[in-house]
Every structure is written in structure tokens, then in C-alpha cells.
Design a protein around this motif. Structure first.
Motif, mmCIF file in Angstrom:
data_model
loop_
_atom_site.group_PDB
_atom_site.id
_atom_site.type_symbol
_atom_site.label_atom_id
_atom_site.label_comp_id
_atom_site.label_asym_id
_atom_site.label_seq_id
_atom_site.Cartn_x
_atom_site.Cartn_y
_atom_site.Cartn_z
ATOM 1 N N ALA A 21 17.204 51.366 5.515
ATOM 2 C CA ALA A 21 18.326 52.284 5.273
ATOM 3 C C ALA A 21 17.915 53.407 4.327
ATOM 4 O O ALA A 21 18.302 54.568 4.516
ATOM 5 C CB ALA A 21 19.513 51.507 4.716
ATOM 6 N N ARG A 22 17.121 53.064 3.318
ATOM 7 C CA ARG A 22 16.757 54.089 2.330
ATOM 8 C C ARG A 22 15.818 55.150 2.904
ATOM 9 O O ARG A 22 15.638 56.206 2.309
ATOM 10 C CB ARG A 22 16.150 53.451 1.086
ATOM 11 N N ASP A 23 15.216 54.856 4.059
ATOM 12 C CA ASP A 23 14.312 55.825 4.696
ATOM 13 C C ASP A 23 15.021 56.712 5.714
ATOM 14 O O ASP A 23 14.380 57.534 6.366
ATOM 15 C CB ASP A 23 13.169 55.090 5.425
ATOM 16 N N LEU A 24 16.310 56.519 5.896
ATOM 17 C CA LEU A 24 17.023 57.286 6.923
ATOM 18 C C LEU A 24 17.506 58.617 6.344
ATOM 19 O O LEU A 24 18.223 58.649 5.340
ATOM 20 C CB LEU A 24 18.215 56.476 7.455
ATOM 21 N N ALA A 139 18.801 52.899 13.172
ATOM 22 C CA ALA A 139 19.920 52.299 12.447
ATOM 23 C C ALA A 139 19.420 51.164 11.586
ATOM 24 O O ALA A 139 18.298 50.672 11.758
ATOM 25 C CB ALA A 139 20.969 51.794 13.443
ATOM 26 N N CYS A 140 20.265 50.768 10.648
ATOM 27 C CA CYS A 140 19.963 49.613 9.807
ATOM 28 C C CYS A 140 21.273 48.914 9.442
ATOM 29 O O CYS A 140 22.189 49.552 8.927
ATOM 30 C CB CYS A 140 19.236 50.055 8.546
ATOM 31 N N TRP A 141 21.320 47.636 9.695
ATOM 32 C CA TRP A 141 22.518 46.811 9.446
ATOM 33 C C TRP A 141 22.294 46.046 8.160
ATOM 34 O O TRP A 141 21.413 45.193 8.098
ATOM 35 C CB TRP A 141 22.683 45.876 10.639
ATOM 36 N N LEU A 142 23.062 46.379 7.147
ATOM 37 C CA LEU A 142 22.927 45.691 5.862
ATOM 38 C C LEU A 142 24.234 45.011 5.474
ATOM 39 O O LEU A 142 25.314 45.464 5.847
ATOM 40 C CB LEU A 142 22.554 46.670 4.742
ATOM 41 N N THR A 143 24.076 43.942 4.728
ATOM 42 C CA THR A 143 25.247 43.313 4.111
ATOM 43 C C THR A 143 25.045 43.377 2.590
ATOM 44 O O THR A 143 25.324 44.381 1.985
ATOM 45 C CB THR A 143 25.449 41.872 4.611
ATOM 46 N N GLY A 144 24.534 42.294 2.010
ATOM 47 C CA GLY A 144 24.338 42.280 0.557
ATOM 48 C C GLY A 144 25.650 42.048 -0.175
ATOM 49 O O GLY A 144 26.696 41.786 0.443
ATOM 50 N N TRP A 145 25.589 42.186 -1.493
ATOM 51 C CA TRP A 145 26.743 41.863 -2.332
ATOM 52 C C TRP A 145 28.019 42.555 -1.849
ATOM 53 O O TRP A 145 29.086 41.928 -1.768
ATOM 54 C CB TRP A 145 26.454 42.249 -3.804
ATOM 55 N N ALA A 146 27.902 43.820 -1.522
ATOM 56 C CA ALA A 146 29.100 44.609 -1.201
ATOM 57 C C ALA A 146 29.878 44.038 -0.014
ATOM 58 O O ALA A 146 31.107 44.136 0.034
ATOM 59 C CB ALA A 146 28.714 46.058 -0.930
ATOM 60 N N ALA A 147 29.166 43.437 0.915
ATOM 61 C CA ALA A 147 29.833 42.938 2.117
ATOM 62 C C ALA A 147 30.677 41.698 1.824
ATOM 63 O O ALA A 147 31.540 41.335 2.623
ATOM 64 C CB ALA A 147 28.790 42.616 3.188
ATOM 65 N N PHE A 166 27.274 47.018 6.934
ATOM 66 C CA PHE A 166 27.195 48.459 6.731
ATOM 67 C C PHE A 166 26.101 48.928 7.680
ATOM 68 O O PHE A 166 24.946 48.505 7.537
ATOM 69 C CB PHE A 166 26.818 48.780 5.281
ATOM 70 N N VAL A 167 26.453 49.769 8.635
ATOM 71 C CA VAL A 167 25.447 50.257 9.581
ATOM 72 C C VAL A 167 25.106 51.700 9.213
ATOM 73 O O VAL A 167 25.957 52.596 9.306
ATOM 74 C CB VAL A 167 25.931 50.145 11.039
ATOM 75 N N PHE A 168 23.886 51.864 8.753
ATOM 76 C CA PHE A 168 23.388 53.184 8.357
ATOM 77 C C PHE A 168 22.631 53.781 9.544
ATOM 78 O O PHE A 168 21.852 53.076 10.204
ATOM 79 C CB PHE A 168 22.461 53.047 7.146
ATOM 80 N N ILE A 169 22.855 55.059 9.796
ATOM 81 C CA ILE A 169 22.251 55.702 10.972
ATOM 82 C C ILE A 169 21.678 57.060 10.569
ATOM 83 O O ILE A 169 22.318 57.820 9.836
ATOM 84 C CB ILE A 169 23.302 55.902 12.088
#
Ligand SMILES: Cc1cc2nc3c(=O)[nH]c(=O)nc-3n(C[C@H](O)[C@H](O)[C@H](O)COP(=O)(O)O)c2cc1C
Length: 195
Positions: A21-24, A139-147, A166-169
Motif C-alpha cells: 500500500a505504501r508503494d502505491l 491494489a492492496c487489501w489491509l486490515t490491521g488495528w484499524a479494521a 481497507f483496499v488501497f488502489i
């Protein structure tokens, strides 16, 4: 391997790779493309035609507000949080040109089991990723604490809903690298009927 090779539908499926996600970076999808992606995401197996998912788009001009809300929610849950943890929340909120929060939105009065509705949410999220990749983005599908934070969920949905991801595109700023994939023989077997 050429990742996200759009030569044929099969090559795209066979080479699909998420980005970090950080590379998008820009460009991300424009409004019409995003709408098409979301339409494709809703074309998903869904027992009972319940549409047990929702998609909340968080545009760029709402990212400051998202960052502030995530940092506040994190601090409220973890009063001892240090600067680095809070910065991580801030950075998370700002990844990628496009962010779609996918919500599980189960219809609890339905006779369709919750489990099946949740499976459909995963399928819809995957379809969103496939649509993004098919349109030349990553795309990147993340969850982590926030989810898993109710306070964050409350930003987007009701108490009966959950954040599926959270799907980052956007466009990857660096070359994608393969990650280990499971040995097929460990996850595939043939049931012969013998008991
Ligand atoms: C429900 C779900 C949540 C995920 N959350 C994270 C996450 O928080 N952090 C992470 O690094 N990867 C997470 N992933 C994995 C990535 O989205 C991605 O699938 C993984 O990096 C594999 O890449 P691929 O999509 O190219 O197979 C999650 C995947 C799923 C299905």
C-alpha cells in the motif's frame, strides 16, 4: 515473471500480485474507473441476493480527517501510545491515491447463515482487487488495528457492520516482487470416496 499480465484473462489471474500500500502512487483510477471497479466488485456470488457488503470511498480530500480520526481512536484505546505508533496510523490513512473501505454488512434477519454472507464479503473484496488489476492499477487489501476498532468502524458504518478491509488502489512506484506461494500438493487433494 511479469506481474498483473493483462494479455489474457487467464494470464491476469495467474500473475496477479498485490502491491504494498505504501508503494502505491498516482495515477489512481478516475471517478468513472472507480465506479466500474465497484460495479465489478458487486458482481459477486451472494447467496440470497442480500448484498451483504458495502463500499465506502475515502477521497484524497478526506484523508486528513481520516488520519485525525484514526490517531484519536488509537490514542483513546491505547493511552500510552508513542509517537511512532501514532505516525503509523497517520501514514496508513494517506496511502495510495484511492482508498475503498469494504464493510461486511450482514442481513441478520435473513435465513442465509452469517458465515455465507461473510464469505461473499471476501469474494467482493477480491473482485474489487481483480477489477483494479484488470484496469492496469495495483491494489492492496489491509486490515490491521484499524479494521478491528469499533471507533473506526463507526466512522464508516453501523454497529452491525464490520470492516472487512481497507483496499488501497494506485500505481506501484517500484517493481513488484513475488512472495512465497503454497505448494499446491499441500493444499489440494483428491477425495476418493474410500472411508
Ligand atoms: C482479510 C485480509 C487482510 C489482510 N491484511 C493485511 C495486513 O494488514 N497487512 C499485510 O501486510 N497484508 C495483509 N493482507 C495480505 C495482502 O492483502 C496480500 O494479499 C498479500 O500481501 C499477498 O499478496 P498477493 O495479493 O499478491 O497474493 C491481508 C489479506 C487479507 C485477505
Amino acid at each position: 515473471m511479469t506481474f498483473n499480465d493483462r494479455t489474457t484473462p487467464l494470464s491476469l489471474l495467474a500473475t496477479r500480485r498485490s502491491a504494498k500500500a505504501r508503494d502505491l502512487v498516482a495515477p489512481g483510477p478516475d471517478e468513472a474507473e472507480l465506479r466500474q471497479m465497484l460495479e465489478i466488485a458487486t458482481r459477486t456470488p451472494d447467496h440470497g441476493k442480500l448484498a451483504p457488503w458495502r463500499f465506502v470511498v475515502v477521497p484524497q480530500d478526506a484523508r486528513d480527517a481520516l488520519a485525525a480520526a484514526l490517531v484519536e481512536a488509537y490514542r483513546a484505546e491505547k493511552p500510552g501510545a508513542g509517537r511512532m505508533e501514532l505516525d503509523t496510523m497517520d501514514q496508513f490513512s494517506r496511502y495510495a491515491p484511492t482508498l475503498v473501505v469494504v464493510l461486511a454488512s450482514p442481513k441478520l434477519a435473513s435465513k442465509i447463515p452469517l458465515w455465507e454472507q461473510e464469505l461473499s464479503v471476501g469474494a467482493a473484496t477480491m473482485n474489487l482487487e481483480h477489477a483494479a488489476h484488470a484496469m492496469g492499477y495495483a491494489a492492496c487489501w489491509l486490515t490491521g488495528w484499524a479494521a478491528f476498532s469499533d471507533a473506526v468502524r463507526d466512522l464508516f458504518g453501523a454497529a452491525s457492520e464490520r470492516i472487512a478491509g481497507f483496499v488501497f488502489i494506485g500505481t506501484p512506484s517500484r517493481e513488484l516482487e513475488e512472495r512465497p506461494r503454497p505448494d499446491l500438493d499441500r493444499v489440494v487433494s483428491t477425495w476418493t470416496g474410500a472411508v
